[in-house]
Design an enzyme around this catalytic site. Structure first.
Site, PDB file in Angstrom:
ATOM      1  N   VAL A 157      -1.893   0.251   2.994  1.00 21.61           N
ATOM      2  CA  VAL A 157      -0.764  -0.221   3.802  1.00 21.61           C
ATOM      3  C   VAL A 157       0.343  -0.779   2.922  1.00 21.61           C
ATOM      4  CG1 VAL A 157      -1.670  -0.554   6.098  1.00 21.61           C
ATOM      5  CG2 VAL A 157      -2.142  -2.268   4.379  1.00 21.61           C
ATOM      6  N   ASP A 158      -0.032  -1.185   1.740  1.00 21.87           N
ATOM      7  CA  ASP A 158       1.033  -1.648   0.854  1.00 21.87           C
ATOM      8  C   ASP A 158       1.839  -0.467   0.309  1.00 21.87           C
ATOM      9  OD1 ASP A 158      -1.338  -1.032  -0.331  1.00 21.87           O
ATOM     10  OD2 ASP A 158      -1.627  -2.978  -1.294  1.00 21.87           O
ATOM     11  N   ASP A 159       1.387   0.730   0.581  1.00 20.69           N
ATOM     12  CA  ASP A 159       2.101   1.919   0.127  1.00 20.69           C
ATOM     13  C   ASP A 159       2.878   2.589   1.249  1.00 20.69           C
ATOM     14  OD1 ASP A 159      -0.705   2.771  -1.903  1.00 20.69           O
ATOM     15  OD2 ASP A 159       1.130   1.744  -2.461  1.00 20.69           O
TER      16      ASP A 159
END
Ligand code: 6R9
Length: 663
Positions: free
Chosen positions: A532-534
């Site tokens: 999700v950080d991507d």
């Protein structure tokens, strides 16, 4: 044709056939899955009966709390039970008459370097090493650090620790002296097991020299390692200038053979720690993920059996290194808990050339082959002939792990490698989950969708959450979290239960937070969209980096792509793509346009990268993961803030990329 000939033809052309270990219908899967969710206590107790316990677990053996507002986070499985995982991996098979069956088929750096160890051989060597560890004062709960290449001694050392209730910490034999020292000090190992060195392709790696440096650093840091046990690798002897410290270093070949070949296993409580494995988080120091014994054993054994359709005697090969979680669960424990023959591969898949994998499969008649998409992508660029000239008719199940597999690689794996006969199990899981979480099962009933990790494994309840923490039901997209505990999950982070709670349970109370995003389709199939950080948000469009990468990688001239989001004053974020071409000569304006048009055509105009940065290679961790954090910093010109790059396989790639910016 004679009936027998027909039969033998059917066998050798070998369509995937249902066996007793396979779930044979969708209804069976649904029934068992439902039961595993409605009655985890009963379901897993039934599964656990396939293993040997010195004391049975309590009736209500399972309990957990995932809600940070409800007191400490904890999970226990098989409470009251006592077992020993090494006994379950080895003694059990020897007692059942499989002592002379190969346990490890080791293939060294060079194709002619081979060693076969039977289950009896491995059991005896494990006992000898256990006895030696005991003679060094290693007790239940002490941690032993293992810094070894892929030789039989590595899984043997893991099992020897497990036999006496000691905790192993495997550090991938590619980590620097600094990282090794940090990991040894963190868990205060007094004993380290290593080797003189190893050959990786044509390159010698001086492991003992690195250990010497690391142990000096430990001394300076106030931690003394009493003993280093050293395996002699004749193809890579001690490097000039690297010595032996008589007060600390001892040779395996001098000290282990003289130990007794029997050693009573120590029966440990279910929740006794089995191993620590350090993994990088998105921030801070590496995390020492702690796995315990009983639940991990049952989770590893059962998932290996069903996901790989594994039966005793099957020849199984995972290209993973024991230095990461796949090498623990699906190279060492899972296959041995199922009595398999494990290929231990001590070389690199492209050495001496790109046919090595297919040679190994032909030579050992591998039935189940488990690898990572990155390897497939690097091999498929060389064309099919390199594959098809080797006999792969022994293959029945193919597995993928580590990252989303793009459609092109999936089809190549399925059609070229597996001759359309072998299901692909695209297994989604993590170091922290310990065991497979979302994966197809290899039955003909299980519909495969290229790129989808498919359906939850028994006992796993994946949910998709909105950023506000609301469950997305039915068809939709969200943050992947897990509701409820499963046996193989990590119980804590070494010496930092607070970080365990804040990383995995605080983001959404009541759930385990995976850090991945996912989509559920109309059939309930799960598609992992990447960390999700991507996730990139371009003008309000949420775009998974994996999606754009998949689109780029579909282009025949693209060997590999990695996509990151960079800040953009108007759109919020824009897409920045690193691309490795199959032919570097093609780099240039025209090729950029071709790729842009291709993405536009595949996903849509909103997904077109603003920048395409030519990348002769990508910064990867030693387990093959692209380090996007580094790529983001390079993209944004923030190379002074790269952070910890100690887990990169080749840190020089970063400088090369910086020099190519704007090219
Ligand atoms: C086993 C392992 C975990 C992360 C995970 C996810 C990615 C792993 C995947 C996958 C898509 C798959 N990942 N398997 N993504 N499809 N089949 O790799 O553990 O090294 O801890 O990495 O890898 O992003 O969160 P680990």
């Amino acid at each position: 044709m004679h009936r027998l000939q027909v039969l033998s033809k059917q066998l050798t052309s070998g369509a995937f056939t249902e066996r007793p270990s396979t779930i044979s219908s969708s209804a069976d899967y649904e029934r068992l899955y439902k039961r595993s969710i409605e009655d985890p206590n009963g379901f897993w107790a039934e599964m656990a009966k396939d293993f040997v316990w010195s004391k049975t677990w309590d009736k209500d053996h399972f309990k957990s709390n995932f809600d940070v507002n409800n007191g400490p986070i904890f999970t226990h499985w098989f409470k009251g039970g006592k077992t020993n995982i090494a006994f379950n991996c080895l003694d059990r098979w020897v007692a059942a008459g499989r002592g002379s069956q190969p346990c490890f088929l080791w293939e060294g750096n060079e194709p002619h370097q081979q060693r076969t160890m039977t289950y009896s051989d491995v059991l005896a060597e494990v006992c000898r090493l256990s006895n030696w560890l005991l003679s060094q004062g290693v007790k239940m709960g002490d941690t032993v650090s293992l810094y070894l290449p892929m030789v039989c001694e590595l899984p043997i050392a893991m099992l020897a620790c497990a036999r006496i209730g000691a905790v192993h910490s495997v550090i991938f034999a590619g980590f620097s002296a600094d990282s090794l020292a940090q990991r040894i000090m963190d868990c205060k190992s007094r004993v380290v097991i290593t080797s003189t060195g190893t050959m990786r392709g044509t390159k010698p790696v001086d492991l003992k020299g690195i250990v010497d440096k690391a142990l000096d650093l430990c001394n300076k840091g106030g931690h003394k390692v009493d003993r280093a046990l050293v395996v002699e690798d004749s193809s890579c002897p001690l490097q000039p200038g690297v010595g032996f410290q008589a007060s600390r270093d001892v040779w395996w070949h001098q000290h282990i053979p003289q130990q007794a070949a029997q050693c009573e296993p120590t029966w440990v409580d279910s929740e006794q720690p089995l191993f620590l494995l350090y993994t990088s988080g998105s921030t801070g120091n590496p995390k020492g993920v702690v796995h315990t014994t009983g639940g991990y054993m049952v989770g590893a054994g059962v998932s290996t059996k069903y996901v790989f359709d594994m039966q005793p005697g099957d020849v199984y090969w995972s290209t993973a290194d024991c230095g990461w979680i796949t090498g623990h669960t699906y190279l060492t424990y899972g296959p041995l808990l199922n009595g398999a023959v494990c290929v231990l591969f001590g070389s690199t898949p492209t050495y001496p050339d790109q046919t090595r994998c297919w040679q190994v499969i032909e030579k050992y008649k591998v039935r189940q082959f488990y690898t990572a998409p990155t390897l497939l992508r690097s091999l498929l660029q060389h064309g099919d002939d390199w594959v098809t000239k080797y006999d792969r008719s022994s293959l029945r199940v193919l597995g993928s792990v580590g990252e989303p597999i793009n459609e092109h690689a999936w089809h190549w794996f399925h059609e070229v490698v597996g001759e359309k006969r072998c299901p692909i199990v695209d297994t989604w899981w993590q170091t922290e989950t310990g065991t497979h979480m979302i994966t197809p099962l290899p039955g003909s009933w299980c519909k495969l969708k290229p790129g989808s990790a498919s359906l939850p494994f028994f006992g796993v309840q994946p949910v998709l959450l909105s950023p506000e923490g609301k469950e997305v039901t039915g068809h939709g997209e969200g943050i992947l979290a897990i509701k409820g505990a499963w046996p193989g999950m990590a119980r804590t982070l070494h010496n930092d239960h607070g970080r365990y709670e804040s990383t995995y349970f605080a983001p959404f109370s009541g759930y385990y937070f995976t850090g991945d995003g996912a989509r559920r389709d109309e059939d309930g199939y799960i598609w992992i969209t990447g960390r999700v950080d991507d996730v990139i948000n371009v003008s309000g469009h949420r775009i998974g980096t994996a999606e754009v990468e998949g689109a780029l990688a579909e282009h025949p001239l693209c060997a590999e792509a990695a996509v990151v989001g960079v800040d953009h004053p108007i759109k919020g974020q824009s897409i920045y793509a690193y691309v490795t071409l199959t032919d570097a000569q093609r780099q240039g304006k025209e090729m950029r346009q071709i790729l842009v048009d291709h993405v536009r055509k595949t996903i849509g105009p909103f997904a077109v990268p603003d920048v395409i940065h030519w990348a002769p290679s990508l910064p990867k961790t030693r387990s093959g993961k692209i380090m996007r954090r580094v790529l983001r910093k390079v993209a944004m010109g923030q190379e002074k803030e790269l952070g910890d790059v100690s887990t990169l396989a080749d840190p020089s790639v970063v400088d090369l990329l910086i020099s190519l910016r704007g090219e």
